[in-house]
Design a protein around this motif. Structure first.
Motif, short mmCIF file in Angstrom:
data_model
loop_
_atom_site.label_atom_id
_atom_site.label_comp_id
_atom_site.label_asym_id
_atom_site.label_seq_id
_atom_site.Cartn_x
_atom_site.Cartn_y
_atom_site.Cartn_z
N PRO A 46 3.25 7.03 -14.36
CA PRO A 46 3.37 8.12 -15.32
C PRO A 46 2.26 8.07 -16.37
CG PRO A 46 5.48 7.04 -14.96
CD PRO A 46 4.44 6.19 -14.31
N ARG A 47 1.78 9.22 -16.75
CA ARG A 47 0.75 9.30 -17.78
C ARG A 47 1.36 8.95 -19.13
NH1 ARG A 47 -1.15 14.73 -20.34
NH2 ARG A 47 -2.65 13.99 -21.88
N VAL A 48 0.62 8.17 -19.92
CA VAL A 48 1.10 7.78 -21.25
C VAL A 48 0.55 8.75 -22.28
CG1 VAL A 48 1.06 5.99 -23.03
CG2 VAL A 48 1.30 5.35 -20.62
N LEU A 49 1.46 9.42 -23.00
CA LEU A 49 1.09 10.40 -24.01
C LEU A 49 1.05 9.77 -25.40
CD1 LEU A 49 3.39 13.36 -22.89
CD2 LEU A 49 1.08 12.86 -22.12
N ILE A 118 12.36 11.31 -11.54
CA ILE A 118 11.57 10.31 -12.26
C ILE A 118 11.19 9.14 -11.36
CG2 ILE A 118 12.47 10.87 -14.54
CD1 ILE A 118 14.38 8.56 -14.35
N ASN A 119 10.18 8.41 -11.79
CA ASN A 119 9.68 7.24 -11.08
C ASN A 119 10.81 6.26 -10.77
OD1 ASN A 119 8.73 4.27 -11.45
ND2 ASN A 119 6.87 5.35 -10.85
N GLY A 120 10.79 5.65 -9.58
CA GLY A 120 11.87 4.77 -9.15
C GLY A 120 12.13 3.61 -10.07
N ASP A 121 11.06 2.98 -10.57
CA ASP A 121 11.23 1.86 -11.49
C ASP A 121 11.90 2.29 -12.78
OD1 ASP A 121 10.05 0.14 -9.70
OD2 ASP A 121 8.05 0.31 -10.57
N ILE A 122 11.53 3.47 -13.26
CA ILE A 122 12.13 3.99 -14.50
C ILE A 122 13.57 4.41 -14.24
CG2 ILE A 122 11.99 5.84 -16.22
CD1 ILE A 122 8.95 5.69 -15.96
N LEU A 123 13.83 4.95 -13.08
CA LEU A 123 15.21 5.33 -12.72
C LEU A 123 16.13 4.11 -12.78
CD1 LEU A 123 17.34 7.29 -11.58
CD2 LEU A 123 16.47 6.75 -9.29
N ASP A 124 15.65 2.98 -12.28
CA ASP A 124 16.46 1.76 -12.29
C ASP A 124 16.77 1.28 -13.70
OD1 ASP A 124 16.41 1.73 -9.53
OD2 ASP A 124 14.75 0.33 -9.38
N GLN A 125 15.98 1.73 -14.67
CA GLN A 125 16.16 1.30 -16.05
C GLN A 125 16.95 2.31 -16.88
OE1 GLN A 125 12.37 -0.07 -17.96
NE2 GLN A 125 11.45 0.38 -15.98
N TYR A 218 9.66 11.52 -21.11
CA TYR A 218 10.53 10.36 -20.97
C TYR A 218 9.83 9.24 -20.20
CZ TYR A 218 14.43 7.38 -19.66
OH TYR A 218 15.23 6.27 -19.47
N GLN A 219 9.18 9.59 -19.10
CA GLN A 219 8.47 8.58 -18.31
C GLN A 219 7.34 7.96 -19.13
OE1 GLN A 219 9.02 9.45 -13.63
NE2 GLN A 219 7.31 10.52 -14.57
N SER A 220 6.64 8.78 -19.88
CA SER A 220 5.56 8.28 -20.72
C SER A 220 6.07 7.29 -21.75
CB SER A 220 4.87 9.45 -21.43
OG SER A 220 3.94 8.98 -22.38
N MET A 221 7.17 7.64 -22.42
CA MET A 221 7.73 6.78 -23.45
C MET A 221 8.18 5.43 -22.88
SD MET A 221 11.28 7.13 -25.49
CE MET A 221 11.99 6.51 -23.95
N VAL A 222 8.88 5.45 -21.75
CA VAL A 222 9.36 4.21 -21.15
C VAL A 222 8.19 3.36 -20.68
CG1 VAL A 222 10.69 3.21 -19.25
CG2 VAL A 222 11.59 5.19 -20.47
#
Length: 230
Positions: A46-49, A118-125, A218-222
């Motif tokens: 994910p791109r970081v904003l 959302i990204n799988g790793d982020i989904l797990d979290q 959300y993905q960027s923040m995580v």
């Protein structure tokens, strides 16, 4: 004898050349594979904003996460739900009620869509929690019928009105009962609150909620919080 020695020497030299070529080719292949994996990881990450970009797209991160006071509620399985229940994962918390005609089911469906994208790793979290703003009608049994309809992993929470009200105040989510004919409805904030894995109030997704922006921010923040230890 000299001819045999010469042939053996040439043969040994040829073998060394072949071995060197093979080692070089293997090293090149490995280097290419590593670079390819790094490229794939980069394009899939994910791109970081920046904080400003997050705000523009509807996600607000508190300058300092707010530590929540302890509370005692119940989830839709009848189990205890407290501050410890919010630790270990990122929690997307929405205050709603089962008699809500439009905003609540729309938001719950949107949160389910978010988890599918959302990204799988982020989904797990990540876990999603719906806290009722109408405990008089939203019993454990009622939430057990309602919440899993949107996603079997979603968590519904109910309890004493005063405890729910205090939690809402801590998370800046107001809700109030409004008479409606012979019954009533509940006016409540529509934002999705973000609790970090330490169980602290971290930020929120503002209304109007939009799937693409929610996914992006959300993905960027995580990702930023994970890589930078925030």
């Amino acid at each position: 004898m000299d001819e045999v020695s010469t042939n053996n020497s040439e043969s040994l030299h040829t073998q060394e050349q072949r071995s060197g070529i093979i080692k070089t080719v293997v090293a090149i292949v490995v280097a290419i594979a590593v670079m390819l994996m790094m490229f794939i990881h980069k394009i899939n990450s994910p791109r970081v904003l920046s904080a400003e970009e997050l705000r523009i797209n509807g996600l607000f991160v508190l300058d300092q996460p707010r530590i929540l006071s302890d509370f005692e509620l119940k989830n839709h399985r009848g189990e205890a739900f407290n501050r410890d229940s919010l630790k270990g994962k990122w929690s997307l918390v929405f205050f709603g009620f089962t008699h809500c005609p439009d905003i609540c089911p729309t938001t719950m469906a949107l949160l389910n869509q978010l988890l599918t994208e959302i990204n799988g790793d982020i989904l797990d979290q990540t876990q999603v929690v719906m806290v009722t703003a109408d405990p008089a009608r939203d019993s454990v049994e009622k939430l057990a019928e309602y919440v899993p309809f949107f996603n079997p992993d979603f968590i519904g929470v109910t309890g004493e009105f005063i405890t729910l009200k205090k939690l809402g105040n801590q998370l800046n989510v107001p809700f109030v009962k409004v008479p409606q004919g012979d019954s009533y409805t509940v006016d409540h904030g529509g934002q999705v609150v973000i609790i970090n894995p330490r169980g602290d109030y971290h930020g929120f997704l503002s209304t109007p909620l939009d799937l693409a922006r929610m996914k992006l921010t959300y993905q960027s923040m995580v990702t930023a919080s994970t890589c930078c230890g925030q």
